[in-house]
Design a protein around this motif. Sequence first.
Motif, PDB file in Angstrom:
ATOM      1  N   ILE A  56      -4.897   8.588  -6.092  1.00 42.38           N
ATOM      2  CA  ILE A  56      -4.912   9.734  -6.995  1.00 42.38           C
ATOM      3  C   ILE A  56      -3.447  10.145  -7.131  1.00 42.38           C
ATOM      4  CG2 ILE A  56      -5.826  12.033  -7.454  1.00 42.38           C
ATOM      5  CD1 ILE A  56      -7.960   9.728  -7.189  1.00 42.38           C
ATOM      6  N   VAL A  57      -2.905   9.914  -8.329  1.00 41.34           N
ATOM      7  CA  VAL A  57      -1.477  10.114  -8.584  1.00 41.34           C
ATOM      8  C   VAL A  57      -1.313  11.243  -9.588  1.00 41.34           C
ATOM      9  CG1 VAL A  57       0.630   9.038  -9.470  1.00 41.34           C
ATOM     10  CG2 VAL A  57      -1.021   7.658  -8.185  1.00 41.34           C
ATOM     11  N   ARG A  58      -0.494  12.221  -9.226  1.00 43.89           N
ATOM     12  CA  ARG A  58      -0.169  13.305 -10.156  1.00 43.89           C
ATOM     13  C   ARG A  58       1.206  13.031 -10.747  1.00 43.89           C
ATOM     14  NH1 ARG A  58      -2.562  17.674 -11.405  1.00 43.89           N
ATOM     15  NH2 ARG A  58      -3.776  17.717  -9.489  1.00 43.89           N
ATOM     16  N   ILE A  59       1.256  12.893 -12.071  1.00 48.95           N
ATOM     17  CA  ILE A  59       2.522  12.667 -12.776  1.00 48.95           C
ATOM     18  C   ILE A  59       3.296  13.984 -12.778  1.00 48.95           C
ATOM     19  CG2 ILE A  59       3.588  11.972 -14.961  1.00 48.95           C
ATOM     20  CD1 ILE A  59       2.107   9.706 -13.447  1.00 48.95           C
ATOM     21  N   LEU A  60       4.525  13.935 -12.320  1.00 47.75           N
ATOM     22  CA  LEU A  60       5.287  15.161 -12.085  1.00 47.75           C
ATOM     23  C   LEU A  60       5.756  15.840 -13.376  1.00 47.75           C
ATOM     24  CD1 LEU A  60       7.354  13.980  -8.996  1.00 47.75           C
ATOM     25  CD2 LEU A  60       5.180  15.223  -9.042  1.00 47.75           C
ATOM     26  N   SER A  61       5.979  15.079 -14.437  1.00 49.38           N
ATOM     27  CA  SER A  61       6.518  15.679 -15.658  1.00 49.38           C
ATOM     28  C   SER A  61       5.485  16.482 -16.436  1.00 49.38           C
ATOM     29  CB  SER A  61       7.108  14.603 -16.563  1.00 49.38           C
ATOM     30  OG  SER A  61       6.093  13.701 -16.969  1.00 49.38           O
TER      31      SER A  61
ATOM     32  N   MET B 263       0.851  -1.189   0.000  1.00 49.86           N
ATOM     33  CA  MET B 263       0.000   0.000   0.000  1.00 49.86           C
ATOM     34  C   MET B 263       0.890   1.244   0.000  1.00 49.86           C
ATOM     35  SD  MET B 263      -3.523   0.508   1.214  1.00 49.86           S
ATOM     36  CE  MET B 263      -4.417   1.990   1.441  1.00 49.86           C
ATOM     37  N   PHE B 264       0.584   2.147  -0.890  1.00 44.05           N
ATOM     38  CA  PHE B 264       1.327   3.398  -0.958  1.00 44.05           C
ATOM     39  C   PHE B 264       0.695   4.421  -0.036  1.00 44.05           C
ATOM     40  CE2 PHE B 264       1.903   1.384  -5.152  1.00 44.05           C
ATOM     41  CZ  PHE B 264       3.278   1.228  -5.115  1.00 44.05           C
ATOM     42  N   LYS B 265       1.496   5.382   0.375  1.00 42.84           N
ATOM     43  CA  LYS B 265       1.032   6.425   1.287  1.00 42.84           C
ATOM     44  C   LYS B 265       0.912   7.751   0.543  1.00 42.84           C
ATOM     45  CE  LYS B 265       3.459   4.371   5.240  1.00 42.84           C
ATOM     46  NZ  LYS B 265       4.012   3.197   4.585  1.00 42.84           N
ATOM     47  N   VAL B 266       0.128   8.648   1.093  1.00 45.49           N
ATOM     48  CA  VAL B 266      -0.003   9.994   0.543  1.00 45.49           C
ATOM     49  C   VAL B 266       1.381  10.650   0.552  1.00 45.49           C
ATOM     50  CG1 VAL B 266      -1.050  12.271   0.926  1.00 45.49           C
ATOM     51  CG2 VAL B 266      -2.413  10.184   1.239  1.00 45.49           C
ATOM     52  N   ASN B 267       1.699  11.357  -0.515  1.00 48.39           N
ATOM     53  CA  ASN B 267       2.975  12.044  -0.767  1.00 48.39           C
ATOM     54  C   ASN B 267       4.111  11.115  -1.171  1.00 48.39           C
ATOM     55  OD1 ASN B 267       2.167  14.723  -0.488  1.00 48.39           O
ATOM     56  ND2 ASN B 267       2.307  14.579   1.748  1.00 48.39           N
ATOM     57  N   GLU B 268       3.868   9.815  -1.270  1.00 45.62           N
ATOM     58  CA  GLU B 268       4.907   8.889  -1.698  1.00 45.62           C
ATOM     59  C   GLU B 268       5.121   9.020  -3.204  1.00 45.62           C
ATOM     60  OE1 GLU B 268       5.993   4.125  -1.376  1.00 45.62           O
ATOM     61  OE2 GLU B 268       4.225   4.898  -0.373  1.00 45.62           O
ATOM     62  N   LEU B 269       6.391   8.940  -3.618  1.00 46.19           N
ATOM     63  CA  LEU B 269       6.723   8.949  -5.039  1.00 46.19           C
ATOM     64  C   LEU B 269       6.556   7.538  -5.587  1.00 46.19           C
ATOM     65  CD1 LEU B 269       9.918  11.198  -5.137  1.00 46.19           C
ATOM     66  CD2 LEU B 269       7.597  11.795  -5.866  1.00 46.19           C
ATOM     67  N   VAL B 270       5.889   7.450  -6.732  1.00 45.62           N
ATOM     68  CA  VAL B 270       5.641   6.170  -7.386  1.00 45.62           C
ATOM     69  C   VAL B 270       5.948   6.309  -8.869  1.00 45.62           C
ATOM     70  CG1 VAL B 270       3.892   5.409  -5.715  1.00 45.62           C
ATOM     71  CG2 VAL B 270       3.192   6.718  -7.735  1.00 45.62           C
ATOM     72  N   VAL B 271       6.070   5.171  -9.544  1.00 40.30           N
ATOM     73  CA  VAL B 271       6.286   5.169 -10.988  1.00 40.30           C
ATOM     74  C   VAL B 271       5.099   4.464 -11.627  1.00 40.30           C
ATOM     75  CG1 VAL B 271       7.753   4.367 -12.876  1.00 40.30           C
ATOM     76  CG2 VAL B 271       8.785   5.127 -10.735  1.00 40.30           C
ATOM     77  N   TYR B 272       4.497   5.146 -12.610  1.00 41.01           N
ATOM     78  CA  TYR B 272       3.426   4.550 -13.398  1.00 41.01           C
ATOM     79  C   TYR B 272       4.003   4.274 -14.784  1.00 41.01           C
ATOM     80  CZ  TYR B 272      -1.228   3.616 -15.201  1.00 41.01           C
ATOM     81  OH  TYR B 272      -2.332   3.008 -15.749  1.00 41.01           O
ATOM     82  N   PRO B 273       3.910   3.012 -15.260  1.00 44.12           N
ATOM     83  CA  PRO B 273       4.530   2.662 -16.547  1.00 44.12           C
ATOM     84  C   PRO B 273       4.138   3.613 -17.677  1.00 44.12           C
ATOM     85  CG  PRO B 273       3.682   0.707 -15.475  1.00 44.12           C
ATOM     86  CD  PRO B 273       3.212   1.887 -14.666  1.00 44.12           C
ATOM     87  N   SER B 274       5.105   3.951 -18.467  1.00 37.67           N
ATOM     88  CA  SER B 274       5.027   4.823 -19.645  1.00 37.67           C
ATOM     89  C   SER B 274       4.627   6.262 -19.321  1.00 37.67           C
ATOM     90  CB  SER B 274       4.127   4.247 -20.754  1.00 37.67           C
ATOM     91  OG  SER B 274       2.773   4.371 -20.426  1.00 37.67           O
ATOM     92  N   GLN B 275       4.317   6.559 -18.074  1.00 39.77           N
ATOM     93  CA  GLN B 275       4.017   7.933 -17.659  1.00 39.77           C
ATOM     94  C   GLN B 275       5.160   8.536 -16.852  1.00 39.77           C
ATOM     95  OE1 GLN B 275       1.269   9.936 -18.307  1.00 39.77           O
ATOM     96  NE2 GLN B 275       0.586   8.353 -19.722  1.00 39.77           N
ATOM     97  N   GLY B 276       5.798   7.716 -16.019  1.00 41.83           N
ATOM     98  CA  GLY B 276       6.923   8.196 -15.237  1.00 41.83           C
ATOM     99  C   GLY B 276       6.598   8.370 -13.762  1.00 41.83           C
ATOM    100  N   VAL B 277       7.378   9.235 -13.129  1.00 45.26           N
ATOM    101  CA  VAL B 277       7.287   9.439 -11.685  1.00 45.26           C
ATOM    102  C   VAL B 277       6.100  10.327 -11.348  1.00 45.26           C
ATOM    103  CG1 VAL B 277       8.482  10.354  -9.637  1.00 45.26           C
ATOM    104  CG2 VAL B 277       9.782   9.165 -11.425  1.00 45.26           C
ATOM    105  N   GLY B 278       5.371   9.912 -10.336  1.00 46.18           N
ATOM    106  CA  GLY B 278       4.240  10.688  -9.845  1.00 46.18           C
ATOM    107  C   GLY B 278       4.224  10.685  -8.335  1.00 46.18           C
ATOM    108  N   ARG B 279       3.353  11.490  -7.786  1.00 40.20           N
ATOM    109  CA  ARG B 279       3.204  11.571  -6.331  1.00 40.20           C
ATOM    110  C   ARG B 279       1.771  11.188  -5.984  1.00 40.20           C
ATOM    111  NH1 ARG B 279       6.421  13.938  -2.955  1.00 40.20           N
ATOM    112  NH2 ARG B 279       7.358  15.287  -4.508  1.00 40.20           N
ATOM    113  N   VAL B 280       1.627  10.317  -4.984  1.00 40.91           N
ATOM    114  CA  VAL B 280       0.292   9.961  -4.503  1.00 40.91           C
ATOM    115  C   VAL B 280      -0.243  11.178  -3.762  1.00 40.91           C
ATOM    116  CG1 VAL B 280      -1.065   8.424  -3.030  1.00 40.91           C
ATOM    117  CG2 VAL B 280       0.885   7.517  -4.312  1.00 40.91           C
TER     118      VAL B 280
END
Length: 171
Positions: free
Chosen positions: A35-40, A1-18
Amino acid sequence: MFKVNELVVYPSQGVGRVERIESQEIGGVKADFYIVRILSNNVTLMVPVANATNVGLRPVCDAEHGHAIFESLNDRSEFTGYTGQNWNRRYREYSEKLKSGDLGDVAYVLKELFLIGKDKELSFGERRLLEQAMGLVSMELAYSVDRDQESIKEDINEMFADVIAAQESSE
């Protein structure tokens, strides 16, 4: 389980923040979503918590793995050179690797395309894949080893300076 504000990687989109985890009812079924916001590119994704692993959502790699990826980019021993392989087949293979979400696979595509570009001019589609791979690798490595993405790109370009010079001299 990911936590709020954790950095994650979504395939073909890149790094995002929960940004948050929320429950929604869709089609009469209640489900939790990351709810993940892709940083790029500031795109917001809703990823079902129950399906996060299946879609490839994962944490950003650790610094040790990030340094290993740098080393793999610099290692050209496995590259046998451009073999004239069918461009469509290579494009499909590389596209699948980019979608896999595995940083090693994405770095492989980046290295292969750089090195193929030494022997022949890359097509428009290949150049697009190269740019996508560069963005995905450099962004994750930047967060992994705590550096600026532009300096990571500069280091990667420096690794392939001979290839880039060969491309520029043939234009």
